[in-house]
Each structure stands twice: as C-alpha cells, then as structure tokens.
Design a protein around this motif. Structure first.
Motif, PDB file in Angstrom:
ATOM      1  N   GLU A   1      -2.539  -9.042   5.818  1.00  0.00           N
ATOM      2  CA  GLU A   1      -1.367  -9.703   5.225  1.00  0.00           C
ATOM      3  C   GLU A   1      -0.172  -9.645   6.177  1.00  0.00           C
ATOM      4  OE1 GLU A   1       1.626  -8.990   1.389  1.00  0.00           O
ATOM      5  OE2 GLU A   1      -0.335  -8.001   1.449  1.00  0.00           O
ATOM      6  N   ILE A   2       0.045  -8.480   6.773  1.00  0.00           N
ATOM      7  CA  ILE A   2       1.176  -8.335   7.702  1.00  0.00           C
ATOM      8  C   ILE A   2       0.914  -9.109   8.994  1.00  0.00           C
ATOM      9  CG2 ILE A   2       2.741  -6.729   8.839  1.00  0.00           C
ATOM     10  CD1 ILE A   2       1.722  -4.550   6.956  1.00  0.00           C
ATOM     11  N   LYS A   3      -0.340  -9.109   9.455  1.00  0.00           N
ATOM     12  CA  LYS A   3      -0.679  -9.849  10.680  1.00  0.00           C
ATOM     13  C   LYS A   3      -0.441 -11.346  10.497  1.00  0.00           C
ATOM     14  CE  LYS A   3      -2.733  -8.781  14.098  1.00  0.00           C
ATOM     15  NZ  LYS A   3      -2.276  -8.441  15.469  1.00  0.00           N
ATOM     16  N   GLU A   4      -0.797 -11.858   9.326  1.00  0.00           N
ATOM     17  CA  GLU A   4      -0.665 -13.295   9.064  1.00  0.00           C
ATOM     18  C   GLU A   4       0.790 -13.744   9.021  1.00  0.00           C
ATOM     19  OE1 GLU A   4      -2.758 -14.427   5.567  1.00  0.00           O
ATOM     20  OE2 GLU A   4      -4.736 -13.994   6.407  1.00  0.00           O
ATOM     21  N   ASP A   5       1.646 -12.911   8.435  1.00  0.00           N
ATOM     22  CA  ASP A   5       3.064 -13.265   8.316  1.00  0.00           C
ATOM     23  C   ASP A   5       3.894 -11.987   8.406  1.00  0.00           C
ATOM     24  OD1 ASP A   5       5.603 -14.176   7.675  1.00  0.00           O
ATOM     25  OD2 ASP A   5       4.880 -15.604   6.177  1.00  0.00           O
ATOM     26  N   PRO A   6       4.166 -11.497   9.644  1.00  0.00           N
ATOM     27  CA  PRO A   6       4.898 -10.234   9.806  1.00  0.00           C
ATOM     28  C   PRO A   6       6.255 -10.222   9.113  1.00  0.00           C
ATOM     29  CG  PRO A   6       3.947 -10.946  11.897  1.00  0.00           C
ATOM     30  CD  PRO A   6       3.766 -12.078  10.935  1.00  0.00           C
ATOM     31  N   VAL A   7       6.984 -11.323   9.183  1.00  0.00           N
ATOM     32  CA  VAL A   7       8.323 -11.361   8.589  1.00  0.00           C
ATOM     33  C   VAL A   7       8.249 -11.176   7.075  1.00  0.00           C
ATOM     34  CG1 VAL A   7      10.319 -12.832   8.113  1.00  0.00           C
ATOM     35  CG2 VAL A   7       9.397 -12.700  10.429  1.00  0.00           C
ATOM     36  N   LEU A   8       7.332 -11.884   6.431  1.00  0.00           N
ATOM     37  CA  LEU A   8       7.175 -11.753   4.983  1.00  0.00           C
ATOM     38  C   LEU A   8       6.701 -10.349   4.618  1.00  0.00           C
ATOM     39  CD1 LEU A   8       7.289 -13.064   2.213  1.00  0.00           C
ATOM     40  CD2 LEU A   8       4.946 -13.879   2.548  1.00  0.00           C
ATOM     41  N   GLY A   9       5.771  -9.817   5.399  1.00  0.00           N
ATOM     42  CA  GLY A   9       5.272  -8.462   5.155  1.00  0.00           C
ATOM     43  C   GLY A   9       6.376  -7.435   5.254  1.00  0.00           C
ATOM     44  N   LEU A  10       7.207  -7.560   6.284  1.00  0.00           N
ATOM     45  CA  LEU A  10       8.323  -6.628   6.467  1.00  0.00           C
ATOM     46  C   LEU A  10       9.350  -6.748   5.346  1.00  0.00           C
ATOM     47  CD1 LEU A  10       7.030  -6.270   9.300  1.00  0.00           C
ATOM     48  CD2 LEU A  10       9.351  -6.195  10.218  1.00  0.00           C
ATOM     49  N   LYS A  11       9.576  -7.970   4.882  1.00  0.00           N
ATOM     50  CA  LYS A  11      10.515  -8.165   3.763  1.00  0.00           C
ATOM     51  C   LYS A  11      10.015  -7.460   2.513  1.00  0.00           C
ATOM     52  CE  LYS A  11      12.893 -12.463   5.011  1.00  0.00           C
ATOM     53  NZ  LYS A  11      13.079 -13.902   4.710  1.00  0.00           N
ATOM     54  N   ARG A  12       8.734  -7.585   2.239  1.00  0.00           N
ATOM     55  CA  ARG A  12       8.155  -6.924   1.063  1.00  0.00           C
ATOM     56  C   ARG A  12       8.325  -5.409   1.154  1.00  0.00           C
ATOM     57  NH1 ARG A  12       2.419  -7.341  -0.312  1.00  0.00           N
ATOM     58  NH2 ARG A  12       3.208  -6.250  -2.145  1.00  0.00           N
ATOM     59  N   ILE A  13       8.041  -4.868   2.338  1.00  0.00           N
ATOM     60  CA  ILE A  13       8.160  -3.415   2.538  1.00  0.00           C
ATOM     61  C   ILE A  13       9.614  -2.975   2.389  1.00  0.00           C
ATOM     62  CG2 ILE A  13       7.908  -1.552   4.224  1.00  0.00           C
ATOM     63  CD1 ILE A  13       5.486  -3.148   5.373  1.00  0.00           C
ATOM     64  N   ALA A  14      10.527  -3.733   3.001  1.00  0.00           N
ATOM     65  CA  ALA A  14      11.957  -3.398   2.944  1.00  0.00           C
ATOM     66  C   ALA A  14      12.470  -3.403   1.502  1.00  0.00           C
ATOM     67  CB  ALA A  14      12.755  -4.376   3.801  1.00  0.00           C
TER      68      ALA A  14
ATOM     69  N   PHE B   1     -19.912  -2.626  -0.079  1.00  0.00           N
ATOM     70  CA  PHE B   1     -18.687  -3.161  -0.675  1.00  0.00           C
ATOM     71  C   PHE B   1     -18.959  -3.636  -2.098  1.00  0.00           C
ATOM     72  CE2 PHE B   1     -15.851  -6.765  -1.593  1.00  0.00           C
ATOM     73  CZ  PHE B   1     -14.624  -6.123  -1.505  1.00  0.00           C
ATOM     74  N   GLU B   2     -20.055  -4.348  -2.266  1.00  0.00           N
ATOM     75  CA  GLU B   2     -20.414  -4.839  -3.600  1.00  0.00           C
ATOM     76  C   GLU B   2     -20.614  -3.689  -4.575  1.00  0.00           C
ATOM     77  OE1 GLU B   2     -20.652  -7.818  -5.098  1.00  0.00           O
ATOM     78  OE2 GLU B   2     -19.756  -8.683  -3.294  1.00  0.00           O
ATOM     79  N   GLU B   3     -21.254  -2.637  -4.120  1.00  0.00           N
ATOM     80  CA  GLU B   3     -21.561  -1.491  -4.980  1.00  0.00           C
ATOM     81  C   GLU B   3     -20.311  -0.702  -5.376  1.00  0.00           C
ATOM     82  OE1 GLU B   3     -24.285   0.874  -2.755  1.00  0.00           O
ATOM     83  OE2 GLU B   3     -26.018  -0.424  -3.140  1.00  0.00           O
ATOM     84  N   HIS B   4     -19.380  -0.573  -4.439  1.00  0.00           N
ATOM     85  CA  HIS B   4     -18.283   0.368  -4.644  1.00  0.00           C
ATOM     86  C   HIS B   4     -16.910  -0.251  -4.905  1.00  0.00           C
ATOM     87  CE1 HIS B   4     -20.681   3.916  -3.547  1.00  0.00           C
ATOM     88  NE2 HIS B   4     -21.258   3.134  -2.651  1.00  0.00           N
ATOM     89  N   ALA B   5     -16.616  -1.397  -4.323  1.00  0.00           N
ATOM     90  CA  ALA B   5     -15.227  -1.868  -4.376  1.00  0.00           C
ATOM     91  C   ALA B   5     -15.023  -3.308  -4.826  1.00  0.00           C
ATOM     92  CB  ALA B   5     -14.584  -1.689  -2.990  1.00  0.00           C
ATOM     93  N   ALA B   6     -16.060  -4.126  -4.769  1.00  0.00           N
ATOM     94  CA  ALA B   6     -15.896  -5.565  -5.020  1.00  0.00           C
ATOM     95  C   ALA B   6     -15.274  -5.881  -6.379  1.00  0.00           C
ATOM     96  CB  ALA B   6     -17.236  -6.277  -4.879  1.00  0.00           C
ATOM     97  N   SER B   7     -15.593  -5.097  -7.377  1.00  0.00           N
ATOM     98  CA  SER B   7     -15.114  -5.398  -8.729  1.00  0.00           C
ATOM     99  C   SER B   7     -13.726  -4.827  -9.011  1.00  0.00           C
ATOM    100  CB  SER B   7     -16.098  -4.849  -9.766  1.00  0.00           C
ATOM    101  OG  SER B   7     -16.173  -3.436  -9.666  1.00  0.00           O
ATOM    102  N   THR B   8     -13.176  -4.052  -8.071  1.00  0.00           N
ATOM    103  CA  THR B   8     -11.864  -3.445  -8.285  1.00  0.00           C
ATOM    104  C   THR B   8     -10.748  -4.394  -7.827  1.00  0.00           C
ATOM    105  OG1 THR B   8     -11.685  -2.407  -6.091  1.00  0.00           O
ATOM    106  CG2 THR B   8     -12.882  -1.183  -7.803  1.00  0.00           C
ATOM    107  N   LYS B   9      -9.554  -4.183  -8.354  1.00  0.00           N
ATOM    108  CA  LYS B   9      -8.426  -5.038  -7.970  1.00  0.00           C
ATOM    109  C   LYS B   9      -8.078  -4.880  -6.489  1.00  0.00           C
ATOM    110  CE  LYS B   9      -6.171  -5.526 -12.469  1.00  0.00           C
ATOM    111  NZ  LYS B   9      -4.939  -5.298 -13.259  1.00  0.00           N
ATOM    112  N   LEU B  10      -8.145  -3.638  -6.001  1.00  0.00           N
ATOM    113  CA  LEU B  10      -7.842  -3.423  -4.585  1.00  0.00           C
ATOM    114  C   LEU B  10      -8.940  -4.009  -3.703  1.00  0.00           C
ATOM    115  CD1 LEU B  10      -6.283   0.164  -4.394  1.00  0.00           C
ATOM    116  CD2 LEU B  10      -5.149  -2.056  -4.388  1.00  0.00           C
ATOM    117  N   GLY B  11     -10.170  -3.955  -4.191  1.00  0.00           N
ATOM    118  CA  GLY B  11     -11.266  -4.581  -3.458  1.00  0.00           C
ATOM    119  C   GLY B  11     -11.025  -6.071  -3.303  1.00  0.00           C
ATOM    120  N   LYS B  12     -10.538  -6.698  -4.367  1.00  0.00           N
ATOM    121  CA  LYS B  12     -10.221  -8.138  -4.312  1.00  0.00           C
ATOM    122  C   LYS B  12      -9.045  -8.406  -3.378  1.00  0.00           C
ATOM    123  CE  LYS B  12     -12.031  -9.437  -8.872  1.00  0.00           C
ATOM    124  NZ  LYS B  12     -12.763  -8.191  -9.160  1.00  0.00           N
ATOM    125  N   MET B  13      -8.101  -7.465  -3.321  1.00  0.00           N
ATOM    126  CA  MET B  13      -6.946  -7.625  -2.439  1.00  0.00           C
ATOM    127  C   MET B  13      -7.363  -7.679  -0.963  1.00  0.00           C
ATOM    128  SD  MET B  13      -3.567  -5.172  -2.062  1.00  0.00           S
ATOM    129  CE  MET B  13      -3.089  -5.339  -3.779  1.00  0.00           C
TER     130      MET B  13
END
Length: 313
Positions: free
Chosen positions: A215-228, A292-304
C-alpha cells in the motif's frame, strides 16, 4: 569514551559472528527462536519491565516486512511534527546518541530499559515480537500501534537474503532449505501467518492501525498521510512530500553506508514488490498458497494482503 552508534555495534557483532562460524546463531526462549547476534535471554526475561507511555509511537512488524523503511518514515514524521527549536533538537539528538538505544524492544542488553526511561517523548518503539510477548504496559497505556504487513512470498525471499547476509543461518543454507524452515515457522519470530491471525483480534481497537508494505509502495504520499493522521503528527502536505522523497528506497540505500554501515548492504537489497517470482519454484508457490488458504485467507487481515494480486503469477 563516546558510545558507539547502533550500526557500529551491529558491524562489530557481524564481524564477530563471521569469525566464529561454529557459534550458535539462534537460541530458543519460551518456545520461540531468536538471533544470538542481537538478542539475549536476560533481556527477554525482563521485557515486561518496560514502561510504555500513552504517547509512544509503536511499530510492530514481522521481520523483513518493511519495518526499517517504515521506522524511518515514523522518525521523519515525528521530527517534522515536533517543530523543535535548534536547542531542543540538539538535546534530543544528543540524548539518543548517548543512550545508544537498540531500535527494537527485544534487542540488546537488559539495562536498555533504564535508558529507555530517560528518553524524551515521543519515543518511537519498534518490535518484531508476537502479541503475547509484547510488554503489557503497551496495551495498558493505550499507546498507538502501527502493525505493518507484507505479502508472505516477498517476505520469505527478503528474509532469506537477510538471514544469509547477517549470518543468522548457515552460509551454506540454500533457498530451498530456508523456504522449508520459513513455511514451518522454524525461523526467528516463528510462523508469519501466526502474526496475522493474532492481530485479527485487534481489528476494532482504535489504538491499532494496519497498513501494508504494498500500500505504501503504491502511493507513498497517501500512505504517509494515513500514518500521520493516525499518530496525530502535525505535518503539512509539503512535509509529507519531502519525507516521501527522503525515505524512498533509493534515497535510503544511497545513505546506507553512512547510516547503517556494512549492515546496510543487507538491509537495502531491492525493495521491490513481486521479486518472489524470480526465486520461488512452482511447487513452493503452491505450498505457500495452500498455507495461506489454511491459515489466513478467511481473515480480514488476510484479505488486506491482496494475496491474489501480489502472490499469484
């Protein structure tokens, strides 16, 4: 005699480890593996004596998910937000240099926690620790926590090169051998997907923010704004733009010999998204997909993580 800076300490330790090739590179503590080079059981035993503050800036990240990069972003945002006068700025720099603070909670000597107490606010605290090992005071004081995630395939490749460069594993260990260790959680800080699963419990916590490396790599400025915004850093759009440029991979790699010594050669390798395609075999890719399918795919963070976008050919 002046204390050494962190990169000088790491350079010394790296040279020491390379000289003593037969020394144990990892140790087991409370069921988890830690690198002997920078961690010690005595520090881990008293982790819970760390006294967090409500205004601490906390970064939690599994190794090689971009924590060195995002940690620098946080430092730059804090400096820009502080708008310190020259005297205060020098005082803070002097304090941090004299204290020679190890940048991660679990790193270094047990006395570090006394030195941490002397640091002025706001402190930037970083850690690779799993939730259950993070000092309780972090949650009790309701310090704000930024949890950084990265796609698991690039994480594995970056971790492999880092482990080799820092002599955390045998110099003879191949990618295939490391991949087996990684996929089975037999590396320092354990199974990556455990971190994702555990942090899902904090999705609704207003003091916890989640962001991905991609997310930060794709749009560093937007990522930094969110963090700030999350940490209430008082910065202008011009500050954000300047910090985005200053913390680009190229800029940080160019400064690495001065800021990180020899360790910088290992810390700053490629900084790419999708480099795993040059390393993974088809079988390894399928094995990671299955995990990934077994452990994280169904979780919200996995989707993120947008696994379909970043981890499929």
């Amino acid at each position: 005699m002046a204390q050494k800076e962190i990169h000088e300490i790491l350079d010394d330790k790296l040279a020491e480890v390379r000289k003593n090739a037969s020394a144990d590179k990892l140790f087991l503590y409370n069921g988890g593996l830690y690198p002997t080079m920078i961690c010690c059981p005595e520090t881990l035993k008293i982790l819970d004596t760390f006294k967090a503050r409500s205004d601490d800036v906390v970064l939690v990240a599994y190794p090689k998910t971009g924590d060195n990069w995002v940690g620098q972003i946080l430092t730059e945002l804090e400096v820009a937000s502080g708008k310190y006068d020259e005297e205060e700025r020098k005082r803070r720099q002097k304090n941090e240099k004299e204290l020679a603070l190890f940048p991660y909670l679990e790193f270094g000597d047990p006395e570090k926690f006394e030195r941490l107490e002397k640091l002025p606010s706001r402190r930037i605290i970083k850690t690779h620790l799993r939730i259950q090992n993070i000092p309780k005071s972090v949650f009790q004081q309701k310090a704000k926590i930024l949890v950084l995630l990265r796609n698991p395939k690039d994480t594995a490749v970056s971790y492999f090169h880092f482990a080799k460069g820092m002599n955390l594993t045998s110099s003879q260990k191949t990618w295939d051998e490391f991949f087996t260790d990684f996929i089975n959680g037999e590396v320092p800080y354990g199974f990556y997907f455990d971190h994702i699963i555990e942090w899902n419990k904090y999705l609704d916590d207003k003091n916890v923010m989640f962001i991905t490396y991609e997310e930060i790599k794709e749009d560093p400025v937007l990522g930094l704004k969110r963090i700030a915004e999350f940490f209430d850093f008082s910065v202008t759009d011009q500050d954000i733009q300047s910090i985005a440029e200053k913390t680009s991979f190229k800029a940080m790699k160019d400064r690495a010999p001065k800021t990180h010594g020899k360790v910088g050669e290992t810390l700053f390798r490629k900084g790419l998204v999708g480099d795993w395609k040059n390393v993974f075999s088809e079988g390894q890719s399928e094995e990671m997909d299955k995990k990934f399918e077994e452990h994280a795919a169904s979780t919200k963070l996995g989707k993120m993580l947008k696994y379909e976008v970043y981890c499929k050919n």
